[in-house]
Enzyme design. Structure first.
Site, mmCIF file in Angstrom:
data_model
loop_
_atom_site.group_PDB
_atom_site.id
_atom_site.type_symbol
_atom_site.label_atom_id
_atom_site.label_comp_id
_atom_site.label_asym_id
_atom_site.label_seq_id
_atom_site.Cartn_x
_atom_site.Cartn_y
_atom_site.Cartn_z
ATOM 1 N N CYS A 21 0.832 -1.213 0.000
ATOM 2 C CA CYS A 21 0.000 0.000 0.000
ATOM 3 C C CYS A 21 0.863 1.258 0.000
ATOM 4 O O CYS A 21 0.517 2.261 -0.635
ATOM 5 C CB CYS A 21 -0.896 0.033 1.227
ATOM 6 S SG CYS A 21 -1.909 -1.419 1.403
HETATM 7 C C1 BEZ Z 1 0.434 -5.122 1.947
HETATM 8 O O1 BEZ Z 1 -0.606 -4.473 1.957
HETATM 9 O O2 BEZ Z 1 1.516 -4.611 1.846
HETATM 10 C C2 BEZ Z 1 0.341 -6.617 1.973
HETATM 11 C C3 BEZ Z 1 -0.850 -7.192 2.346
HETATM 12 C C4 BEZ Z 1 -0.933 -8.584 2.370
HETATM 13 C C5 BEZ Z 1 0.131 -9.363 2.014
HETATM 14 C C6 BEZ Z 1 1.306 -8.766 1.638
HETATM 15 C C7 BEZ Z 1 1.409 -7.384 1.620
#
Ligand code: BEZ
Length: 211
Positions: free
Chosen positions: A45
């Site tokens: 994100c």
């Molecule tokens: C993330 O939002 O960075 C993420 C979420 C789930 C698994 C791996 C990364």
């Protein structure tokens, strides 16, 4: 019930990193993108929000306002935005919605219980000036979105909203487009003065009409 293409984009009021907003008022008469993030302080994100901020001029050129949503509260968003700015060499310049009671996540069906009971998946909605939903894409949390593709779809949506054309596989702005089946070849020749190339009676190309 899940939202579908052509449905009215539900309105909401929410706290964001830029103050309280009414979603529809915020979008005004232009286009909008609403996209969800599983949680604050997550690595994928962080890169997605940084990329979106870096593409601010591209969204502005397309008269498109972007809003991100994460179910974390506002005070957490504020610290995370500082990290995004620092690590992605940018300035987040769009609202990040705080959705701790999952109002927006529920309205837009962003929580897919078989993926996670509490975190949103990566949903992305493009909303037209008529406030109807034009695109829905859903990625798993582990896959960051392709923002070049998001811009490409916006270009296609904005073009096809105004001309009787569709865009072929892998089309990019500036390339030839397809005359929609509802237009006869005779009418297409009148409508598209740059020329119509007939490959098959149902497969007709014309140069992009608005460049
Ligand atoms: C993330 O939002 O960075 C993420 C979420 C789930 C698994 C791996 C990364």
């Amino acid at each position: 019930m899940a939202l579908r293409l052509g449905d009215a984009a539900p309105n909401f009021r929410a706290q964001t990193s830029d103050g309280e907003i009414d979603f529809h008022e915020y979008l005004g008469t232009g286009w909008g993108i609403l996209f969800s993030h599983p949680a604050d302080y997550t690595p994928v994100c962080t890169t997605e929000l940084g990329k979106t901020a870096l593409l601010a001029e591209e969204f502005a050129k397309r008269n498109t306002k972007v809003l991100a949503v994460s179910v974390d509260p506002l005070d957490k968003h504020e610290g995370w935005i500082k990290d995004i700015n620092e690590t992605q060499n940018t300035t987040v310049n769009f609202p990040l919605i705080a959705d701790p009671d999952r109002q927006v996540a529920t309205l837009y069906d962003m929580i897919h219980p078989n993926a996670s009971a509490t975190a949103t998946v990566r949903s992305l909605f493009i909303i037209g000036p008529d406030k109807n939903i034009k695109l829905i894409i859903t990625y798993p949390a582990s896959t960051g979105r392709n923002f070049v593709e998001v811009l490409r779809v916006l270009d296609s949506l904005q073009l096809t909203a105004n001309y009787s054309v569709a865009t072929p596989a892998d089309w990019k702005a500036g390339e030839d487009v397809i005359v929609v089946p509802a237009v006869s070849t005779e009418d297409a020749i009148k409508k598209f003065p740059k020329g119509v190339k007939v490959v098959k009676p149902y497969l007709r190309y014309t140069p992009q009409p608005n460049v």
